[in-house]
Design an enzyme around this catalytic site. Structure first.
Site: not given
Ligand code: PMT
Length: 403
Positions: A213, A282, A292, A309-310, A326, A340, A344
């Site tokens: 991403n 995800d 390849k 999910d970490i 976030f 969330k 979480k």
């Molecule tokens: O890196 P930049 O370019 O500065 O951009 C910043 C950002 C937009 C990436 C950042 O501010 C942000 O929003 N990060 C979280 C992005 C995200 O994947 O959000 P989510 O809504 O999909 O996930 C929710 C939370 O679960 C996040 O804290 C994520 O780190 C965590 N997560 C999600 C999936 C997963 N398998 N493991 C996780 O830990």
């Protein structure tokens, strides 16, 4: 005006057109009651005369390593011991290379080897020289050794080209010098460990392709710097980004979500605060192709499986951690973020609108900070300013919970 009497600074000047700007730096330091000794490399003498700096500093300028008169008075070892701070402005590519190798082939490089004072560099050079792999490797070596870098600016250069490599303005270098000379205040997170995830993950499809991403890591790295400035020991478990490791922050580089998951759980055991800014994929492919993939047919179907999910696993496995997630949302920001927060098992969630040029890979962001009983909005600003404001709010909530 901040004054810092009883402090001694060695201003080192290496060969570069920006050497004339150091006159303003020396003047500013003297005005603030700081005693300044100037040390010029042979190349610097091609750009400025020692007389200018002697007149400004009120002391003879040091130029020779093997000068019997100087060694009888303020010789190189005495100068190295005398300094509370050594600031080299401008620091040329050549000087940085010599310092990174530990050479002692002129007075300034010898002094840097002999001093126990902090060494600051304000690099100045042509933008291609700055971005050259050799210069960047030298820079990283110096940073790892604790040298503080006053990053150059982007702009019109003396050679007529435009790019990064122009020396930081003397007033900005001056501000950082004054800050460095101030007695260290105990940070509010002294003795605490902050763990972050940052950047994207890459899920391999075949040996050359992956799913990822647009996360740049800027938000996470900015928060890491803010937490470090509050005195915390900071570790970033980072996906692949094009950012330099913040000074005095440990960066653990990973690639896939599975690697990020493992590293985060390992480091979480000793952390106090966990902030998940990473954009974790995800899904990953069920099987990674060993060769390849060749073009055949009109379409290709990839079978994807959900990644662990970490954030969820870390907050459940380590309930004592203060966990901040976030939420990157294109719509229903508050509703999805609150979901969330609860699902979480978080202490706080930071929602940011994404899509249409927002959030991902941008210099600015806009945050909605949500916790069980409240909510606070931080309007769009640059990510570093937001990071400092966010960390202040996290500390307030962390302290409330742990007092
Ligand atoms: O890196 P930049 O370019 O500065 O951009 C910043 C950002 C937009 C990436 C950042 O501010 C942000 O929003 N990060 C979280 C992005 C995200 O994947 O959000 P989510 O809504 O999909 O996930 C929710 C939370 O679960 C996040 O804290 C994520 O780190 C965590 N997560 C999600 C999936 C997963 N398998 N493991 C996780 O830990």
């Amino acid at each position: 005006m901040t004054t810092q009497s009883n402090k001694n600074i060695v201003i080192g000047i290496s060969g570069g057109i920006a050497a004339y700007k150091s006159a303003q730096l020396v003047r500013g330091l003297i005005k603030r009651g700081i005693t300044v000794r100037v040390c010029m490399t042979p190349a610097a003498l091609q750009f400025m005369t020692p007389l200018t700096f002697q007149a400004l500093s009120g002391h003879p300028v040091h130029t020779d390593l093997l000068n019997p008169d100087a060694e009888a008075g303020m010789g190189h070892i005495a100068l190295a011991r005398w300094a509370d701070l050594v600031v080299i402005a401008p620091a040329s590519a050549d000087l940085m290379a010599r310092l990174s190798m530990g050479l002692a082939n002129d007075l300034l490089s010898t002094l840097c080897l002999a001093t126990t004072a902090p060494v600051h560099l304000a690099p100045a050079m042509n933008h291609r020289m700055w971005s050259h792999l050799a210069t960047q490797a030298n820079l990283n070596t110096l940073i790892q050794r604790g040298v503080i870098i006053h990053e150059p600016e982007i702009g019109q250069q003396a050679c007529g080209e435009v790019g990064m490599g122009r020396m930081l303005a003397p007033d900005d270098i001056l501000k950082q010098c004054l800050k460095a000379l101030q007695p260290r205040k105990q940070g509010v997170l002294q003795g605490k460990q902050v763990l972050l995830t940052a950047g994207p993950t890459r899920e391999a499809i075949d040996p050359v392709r992956y799913i990822s991403n647009r996360s740049s890591g800027k938000m996470g790295y900015s928060i890491a710097r803010a937490a470090r400035d509050l005195g915390a020991k900071v570790t970033i478990v980072s996906g692949p980004v094009a950012l330099r490791a913040p000074q005095k922050v440990t960066v653990v580089s990973v690639e896939s979500a599975a690697e990020m998951h493992q590293a985060t759980l390992d480091y979480a055991a000793s952390a106090d605060i966990f902030i998940a800014t990473a954009a974790v994929s995800d899904f990953s492919t069920e099987d990674v192709f060993s060769k390849k993939i060749k073009k055949s047919g009109d379409c290709l179907t990839l079978e994807l499986k959900q990644n662990a999910d970490i954030l969820y696993d870390t907050s459940h496995q380590y309930p004592q951690l203060f966990s901040v997630g976030f939420a990157a949302e294109t719509d229903n920001l508050m509703v999805y973020a609150r979901d969330k927060l609860q699902r979480k098992k978080l202490d706080m969630i930071v929602a940011n609108p994404v899509g249409e040029g927002k959030g991902f890979d941008q210099a600015t962001n806009q945050l909605e900070i949500i916790w069980k009983e409240g909510h606070l909005s931080l309007p769009e600003k640059d990510k570093q300013t937001l990071a400092h404001e966010l960390m202040a709010i996290i500390v307030e909530h962390y302290n409330r919970l742990n007092s």
